[in-house]
Design a protein around this motif. Structure first.
Motif, PDB file in Angstrom:
ATOM      1  N   ILE A 132      -6.060   5.766  19.024  1.00 14.82           N
ATOM      2  CA  ILE A 132      -4.874   6.423  18.472  1.00 14.82           C
ATOM      3  C   ILE A 132      -5.252   7.105  17.160  1.00 14.82           C
ATOM      4  O   ILE A 132      -5.922   6.517  16.306  1.00 14.82           O
ATOM      5  N   ARG A 133      -4.856   8.347  17.010  1.00 14.54           N
ATOM      6  CA  ARG A 133      -5.148   9.140  15.810  1.00 14.54           C
ATOM      7  C   ARG A 133      -4.074   8.816  14.762  1.00 14.54           C
ATOM      8  O   ARG A 133      -2.884   9.030  15.008  1.00 14.54           O
ATOM      9  N   LEU A 134      -4.495   8.329  13.607  1.00 16.15           N
ATOM     10  CA  LEU A 134      -3.556   7.766  12.638  1.00 16.15           C
ATOM     11  C   LEU A 134      -3.531   8.537  11.320  1.00 16.15           C
ATOM     12  O   LEU A 134      -4.577   8.860  10.747  1.00 16.15           O
ATOM     13  N   ILE A 135      -2.313   8.788  10.851  1.00 18.53           N
ATOM     14  CA  ILE A 135      -2.074   9.289   9.501  1.00 18.53           C
ATOM     15  C   ILE A 135      -1.198   8.261   8.807  1.00 18.53           C
ATOM     16  O   ILE A 135      -0.078   7.981   9.257  1.00 18.53           O
ATOM     17  N   LEU A 136      -1.689   7.662   7.749  1.00 16.12           N
ATOM     18  CA  LEU A 136      -0.946   6.651   7.001  1.00 16.12           C
ATOM     19  C   LEU A 136      -0.362   7.292   5.745  1.00 16.12           C
ATOM     20  O   LEU A 136      -1.047   8.043   5.043  1.00 16.12           O
TER      21      LEU A 136
ATOM     22  N   VAL B 127      -9.923   8.778   5.002  1.00 17.92           N
ATOM     23  CA  VAL B 127     -10.069  10.023   4.252  1.00 17.92           C
ATOM     24  C   VAL B 127      -8.786  10.318   3.493  1.00 17.92           C
ATOM     25  O   VAL B 127      -7.695  10.314   4.068  1.00 17.92           O
ATOM     26  N   SER B 128      -8.913  10.541   2.212  1.00 19.51           N
ATOM     27  CA  SER B 128      -7.800  11.022   1.387  1.00 19.51           C
ATOM     28  C   SER B 128      -8.186  12.392   0.843  1.00 19.51           C
ATOM     29  O   SER B 128      -9.360  12.767   0.848  1.00 19.51           O
ATOM     30  N   GLY B 129      -7.206  13.128   0.362  1.00 15.77           N
ATOM     31  CA  GLY B 129      -7.536  14.440  -0.186  1.00 15.77           C
ATOM     32  C   GLY B 129      -6.306  15.210  -0.595  1.00 15.77           C
ATOM     33  O   GLY B 129      -5.184  14.711  -0.517  1.00 15.77           O
ATOM     34  N   ASN B 130      -6.523  16.432  -1.008  1.00 13.72           N
ATOM     35  CA  ASN B 130      -5.415  17.281  -1.469  1.00 13.72           C
ATOM     36  C   ASN B 130      -4.802  18.036  -0.277  1.00 13.72           C
ATOM     37  O   ASN B 130      -4.819  19.257  -0.205  1.00 13.72           O
ATOM     38  N   PHE B 131      -4.279  17.255   0.673  1.00 11.02           N
ATOM     39  CA  PHE B 131      -3.715  17.833   1.888  1.00 11.02           C
ATOM     40  C   PHE B 131      -2.290  18.352   1.689  1.00 11.02           C
ATOM     41  O   PHE B 131      -1.792  19.115   2.509  1.00 11.02           O
ATOM     42  N   ILE B 132      -1.633  17.906   0.616  1.00 15.56           N
ATOM     43  CA  ILE B 132      -0.231  18.245   0.394  1.00 15.56           C
ATOM     44  C   ILE B 132      -0.106  19.196  -0.795  1.00 15.56           C
ATOM     45  O   ILE B 132      -0.505  18.859  -1.913  1.00 15.56           O
ATOM     46  N   THR B 133       0.440  20.382  -0.534  1.00 16.39           N
ATOM     47  CA  THR B 133       0.763  21.309  -1.618  1.00 16.39           C
ATOM     48  C   THR B 133       2.231  21.114  -1.972  1.00 16.39           C
ATOM     49  O   THR B 133       3.086  21.054  -1.084  1.00 16.39           O
ATOM     50  N   ALA B 134       2.513  20.993  -3.272  1.00 16.29           N
ATOM     51  CA  ALA B 134       3.863  20.657  -3.731  1.00 16.29           C
ATOM     52  C   ALA B 134       4.433  21.750  -4.618  1.00 16.29           C
ATOM     53  O   ALA B 134       3.715  22.640  -5.085  1.00 16.29           O
ATOM     54  N   LYS B 135       5.724  21.667  -4.830  1.00 17.56           N
ATOM     55  CA  LYS B 135       6.421  22.560  -5.750  1.00 17.56           C
ATOM     56  C   LYS B 135       7.447  21.731  -6.512  1.00 17.56           C
ATOM     57  O   LYS B 135       7.817  20.627  -6.076  1.00 17.56           O
ATOM     58  N   PRO B 136       7.935  22.201  -7.639  1.00 12.22           N
ATOM     59  CA  PRO B 136       8.888  21.407  -8.420  1.00 12.22           C
ATOM     60  C   PRO B 136      10.180  21.143  -7.656  1.00 12.22           C
ATOM     61  O   PRO B 136      10.662  22.004  -6.920  1.00 12.22           O
TER      62      PRO B 136
ATOM     63  N   LEU C 209      -2.408   9.375   3.083  1.00  8.89           N
ATOM     64  CA  LEU C 209      -1.652  10.208   2.149  1.00  8.89           C
ATOM     65  C   LEU C 209      -0.802   9.329   1.245  1.00  8.89           C
ATOM     66  O   LEU C 209      -0.300   8.283   1.671  1.00  8.89           O
ATOM     67  N   GLY C 210      -0.622   9.780   0.006  1.00  5.00           N
ATOM     68  CA  GLY C 210       0.240   9.064  -0.924  1.00  5.00           C
ATOM     69  C   GLY C 210       1.402   9.934  -1.361  1.00  5.00           C
ATOM     70  O   GLY C 210       1.542  11.078  -0.927  1.00  5.00           O
ATOM     71  N   PRO C 211       2.248   9.412  -2.250  1.00  2.00           N
ATOM     72  CA  PRO C 211       3.431  10.161  -2.692  1.00  2.00           C
ATOM     73  C   PRO C 211       3.109  11.133  -3.821  1.00  2.00           C
ATOM     74  O   PRO C 211       3.755  11.117  -4.881  1.00  2.00           O
ATOM     75  N   SER C 212       2.090  11.962  -3.612  1.00  2.00           N
ATOM     76  CA  SER C 212       1.722  12.939  -4.642  1.00  2.00           C
ATOM     77  C   SER C 212       1.239  14.210  -3.972  1.00  2.00           C
ATOM     78  O   SER C 212       0.744  14.193  -2.845  1.00  2.00           O
ATOM     79  N   GLY C 213       1.411  15.317  -4.677  1.00  3.57           N
ATOM     80  CA  GLY C 213       0.970  16.605  -4.178  1.00  3.57           C
ATOM     81  C   GLY C 213       0.530  17.471  -5.332  1.00  3.57           C
ATOM     82  O   GLY C 213       0.754  17.141  -6.504  1.00  3.57           O
TER      83      GLY C 213
END
Length: 448
Positions: A62-66, A134-143, A178-182
């Protein structure tokens, strides 16, 4: 069957359970699951068992994203630093002063999870496991901006998800964390809602399942019976019911509803405190939580005259944009038997039409698929693919050998569904005579 039951079961009972799990193991292999757990789950004594079950899912292909949360850990860091951050609508206002504490808490959880997934002690469930996280800058965020007059400062929301990078890591058999940051395009760090990160990632990646491990084991009716299955629309009453008393639970329910409406066919609500919840939910018939799905509340069928009004509502905006050719009510009524629709609770979510093309000489028996449309709220779902597949099967039953489509905007979508680019000369002669050169549609075809 949870882990406690299995330790007390006889070998024969275990074999029986394992055999009945085989269809689920086969069904889930190579599927993509997004699993979200909040900061409270990470602190709970059962979290080590959750990690072991995640390793088990990974070993089964199973391919997992946590996606992890960090609210209590951030609170603890801020308390140590004697920094206070206000909340509005249960969302933290992340000040610049608090950002280091936020980043420290999120980073510590990431390291903890990576360490636990790397354990390989003998006589443990992780023995022999080789898991790359693997962690990384996968999430681009905005205000998040100013809401109700409140400036949320460095609290943000998801702008985009780097699905290509995530897919590459999943293809390499890595677990993505992934964590709660972008991060913004200008290099700023934003504190994000975990539920939003999980939901938008699942939608962007078109995950097969989105699983929320929360404090509640699921949803209960007025008799306190567990609801094993519920539709996204039925969630409204529970969101209203818990609005005042449990704002975090409401936030999670809203995320589950959005995911379901945006094409995630199975969304699961489970308790992080329940030992073996993931295994029990995924590999037994009854599960142990609540599943949100619209699969049993929708119907793909051929249209009838009562559907004309719904078709007009669906088609007119696309006709006005020039994406589809205008069809009058009279034409729709006369051609209604050519249309297929996806209908739920009286609402037309998608439609498409199948027009057989008269053959001359030695031409293959052909048909044109036209007027493919999906309601705007469901564009990122699989409804378009679903109705296209339905009409392909319908065409086969009619002895059709090849399908054509003519489009000005969506050729790439049809190419992704097995069509290949063709020319006007490839059209059967009867259809060539009706080709509108002023519209200059691209032609695609598919042998079936």
């Amino acid at each position: 069957m949870n882990s406690a039951d299995m330790t007390q079961s006889t070998p024969l009972q275990y074999v029986h359970w394992f055999r009945h799990s085989a269809p689920y193991i086969n069904a889930h292999r190579n599927k993509t699951f997004v699993i979200m757990f909040d900061g409270e789950a990470v602190q709970h004594e059962n979290f080590q068992h959750i990690i072991h079950d995640i390793a088990l899912l990974h070993s089964l292909g199973i391919r997992l994203i946590l996606v992890h949360g960090a609210r209590p850990q951030i609170n603890a860091q801020l308390s140590q630093s004697k920094i206070e951050t206000p909340f509005h609508e249960d969302i933290r206002v992340t000040t610049r002063e608090s950002l280091n504490s936020v980043m420290s808490a999120v980073g510590a959880i990431r390291l903890q999870i990576e360490a636990q997934l790397s354990m390989g002690l003998a006589n443990s469930p992780m023995y022999g496991a080789r898991i790359d996280v693997v962690s990384g800058n996968f999430i681009t965020a905005k205000p998040y901006g100013i809401r109700d007059g409140v400036d949320f400062q460095l609290t943000g929301e998801v702008r985009s998800v780097d699905t290509d990078a995530i897919q590459r890591h999943l293809d390499n058999h890595n677990i993505v964390l992934l964590g709660p940051s972008g991060y913004s395009t200008t290099g700023e760090v934003f504190n994000l809602l975990t539920e939003e990160v999980a939901t938008k990632t699942a939608i962007s990646i078109q995950a097969d399942k989105l699983i929320f491990l929360g404090e509640q084991p699921g949803l209960f009716n007025q008799h306190q019976d567990m609801l094993r299955e519920i539709s996204s629309q039925q969630l409204d009453q529970y969101i209203e019911q818990y609005q005042q008393q449990q704002p975090q639970w409401v936030m999670l329910l809203r995320a589950a509803q959005i995911a379901s409406m945006k094409g995630i066919n199975r969304v699961h609500l489970l308790s992080y405190a329940h030992d073996g919840a993931l295994v029990e939910e995924l590999f037994t018939r009854d599960g142990c939580g609540t599943m949100i799905t619209d699969a049993h509340y929708e119907e793909v069928r051929m249209a009838n005259i009562q559907d004309v009004r719904g078709l007009i509502s669906l088609l007119r905006p696309l006709e006005q944009q020039g994406i589809l050719v205008y069809r009058s009510r009279e034409r729709l009524e006369s051609e209604i038997e050519q249309f297929a629709v996806i209908e739920r609770d009286g609402m037309i979510l998608a439609c498409a039409a199948l027009y057989p093309i008269p053959a001359t000489g030695d031409e293959l028996r052909s048909a044109e698929i036209a007027c493919v449309a999906v309601h705007p709220s469901y564009r990122k779902s699989n409804r378009g693919s679903q109705i296209l597949h339905y009409l392909e099967e319908k065409a086969r039953s009619l002895g059709i050998q090849q399908l054509f489509i003519l489009t000005t905007r969506t050729a790439h979508w049809f190419l992704e569904h097995g069509f290949e680019q063709a020319s006007v000369d490839d059209l059967p002669s009867a259809r060539q005579e009706l080709y509108n050169y002023q519209r200059n549609s691209l032609v695609c075809k598919k042998r079936i």
